[in-house]
Design a protein around this motif. Sequence first.
Motif, PDB file in Angstrom:
ATOM      1  N   ASN A  53      -4.323   0.033  -6.294  1.00  0.00           N
ATOM      2  CA  ASN A  53      -5.673  -0.043  -6.919  1.00  0.00           C
ATOM      3  C   ASN A  53      -5.744  -1.446  -7.850  1.00  0.00           C
ATOM      4  O   ASN A  53      -4.393  -1.696  -8.662  1.00  0.00           O
ATOM      5  CB  ASN A  53      -6.064   1.235  -8.032  1.00  0.00           C
ATOM      6  N   ARG A  61      -9.392  -1.667  -4.408  1.00  0.00           N
ATOM      7  CA  ARG A  61     -10.280  -0.263  -5.141  1.00  0.00           C
ATOM      8  C   ARG A  61     -10.052   0.810  -3.764  1.00  0.00           C
ATOM      9  O   ARG A  61     -10.796   0.544  -2.916  1.00  0.00           O
ATOM     10  CB  ARG A  61     -11.185   0.298  -5.623  1.00  0.00           C
ATOM     11  N   GLU A  62      -9.021   2.020  -4.138  1.00  0.00           N
ATOM     12  CA  GLU A  62      -8.902   3.047  -3.008  1.00  0.00           C
ATOM     13  C   GLU A  62     -10.003   4.169  -3.161  1.00  0.00           C
ATOM     14  O   GLU A  62     -10.200   3.865  -4.647  1.00  0.00           O
ATOM     15  CB  GLU A  62      -7.565   3.835  -3.226  1.00  0.00           C
ATOM     16  N   PRO A  67      -8.787   1.629   4.656  1.00  0.00           N
ATOM     17  CA  PRO A  67      -8.511   3.200   3.461  1.00  0.00           C
ATOM     18  C   PRO A  67      -9.120   2.197   1.848  1.00  0.00           C
ATOM     19  O   PRO A  67      -7.849   2.575   1.003  1.00  0.00           O
ATOM     20  CB  PRO A  67      -7.177   3.334   3.672  1.00  0.00           C
ATOM     21  N   PHE A  68      -9.516   0.584   1.399  1.00  0.00           N
ATOM     22  CA  PHE A  68      -9.726   0.842   0.121  1.00  0.00           C
ATOM     23  C   PHE A  68     -11.339  -0.295   0.293  1.00  0.00           C
ATOM     24  O   PHE A  68     -11.463  -0.381   1.192  1.00  0.00           O
ATOM     25  CB  PHE A  68      -8.770   0.029  -0.308  1.00  0.00           C
ATOM     26  N   GLU A 119     -11.934   7.502  -4.109  1.00  0.00           N
ATOM     27  CA  GLU A 119     -11.657   8.115  -4.649  1.00  0.00           C
ATOM     28  C   GLU A 119     -13.701   9.293  -4.084  1.00  0.00           C
ATOM     29  O   GLU A 119     -14.599   8.934  -4.694  1.00  0.00           O
ATOM     30  CB  GLU A 119     -11.447   8.668  -5.462  1.00  0.00           C
ATOM     31  N   SER A 125       0.984  -1.120  -0.128  1.00  0.00           N
ATOM     32  CA  SER A 125       0.139   0.233   0.546  1.00  0.00           C
ATOM     33  C   SER A 125       0.874   1.381   0.114  1.00  0.00           C
ATOM     34  O   SER A 125       0.249   2.525   0.016  1.00  0.00           O
ATOM     35  CB  SER A 125      -0.975  -0.146   1.476  1.00  0.00           C
ATOM     36  N   GLY A 153       0.820   2.677  -6.136  1.00  0.00           N
ATOM     37  CA  GLY A 153      -0.162   1.684  -5.172  1.00  0.00           C
ATOM     38  C   GLY A 153      -1.015   1.093  -5.141  1.00  0.00           C
ATOM     39  O   GLY A 153      -0.336   0.009  -5.687  1.00  0.00           O
TER      40      GLY A 153
END
Length: 248
Positions: free
Chosen positions: A74, A149-150, A189-190, A152, A67, A72
Amino acid sequence: MKSVSLKHKFKQLNWPMVIFTMLVFSLLIKLGFWQIDRALEKEQRQQHISELSQRQALSLAQVLTLSGLQDGINDLPIQLKGDFVGDKVFLLDNQPNKSRLGYRVYQIIESNGDAILVNLGWVQGSIDRNILPEISPITGQHTITGHVREVEVGIQLQAQNLTNPSWPLRVQQIELDKFSELIGKKLLPFVVYLDKKETIGYIKNWQPIVMPPEKHRAYAFQWFSLALAWISLMVWAAIKMAKKDRSE
């Protein structure tokens, strides 16, 4: 005499209109190149996703190790084993599927002390906004595969009010910090999006790339065409105005 005539014509130019014309032209050109850049980004991501699809699914520990990398996490494939929290279901509002509006269903899975939000798929909503879809929460221990998937967070016109929640909870955006406060535990955080081959969950219609590169290039062509049409129109208007001035 020629230089004097040129200076005279130069002074006669409508400079506010010239500046306005060039500003609009520059903006249209910039938008065209921005769409080209977006197309290149999408192509790179498509290639990245294709490469990742050939890899074996990673464990949660491996994903957490990666991470901090620049690229990243993703789209990384992941395999999770854990227990679903059945009493906490989130319904993400205004999610389309084949011209129908509905919800994306999210639940929490706990694995080795970590809490992860999982996208279980899409369900159709009711015309009556007061009626939420009937959801049968997933419970018990499961081993699932999916992709990371982070999140947004987009532009919000109004902050979500998540006080005094009733479950399932309808939300307008995925906000992991606020969700963490609701469940009393920090979410990672994802989000994990279930693979289409998974039997649990709902309609799995999520696409990693919503707008393909070809569409971005089509938009770029439109912006460049508008720029050409704009500058042509303004040159034509300037010539017509000059002819009118000479005839008076």
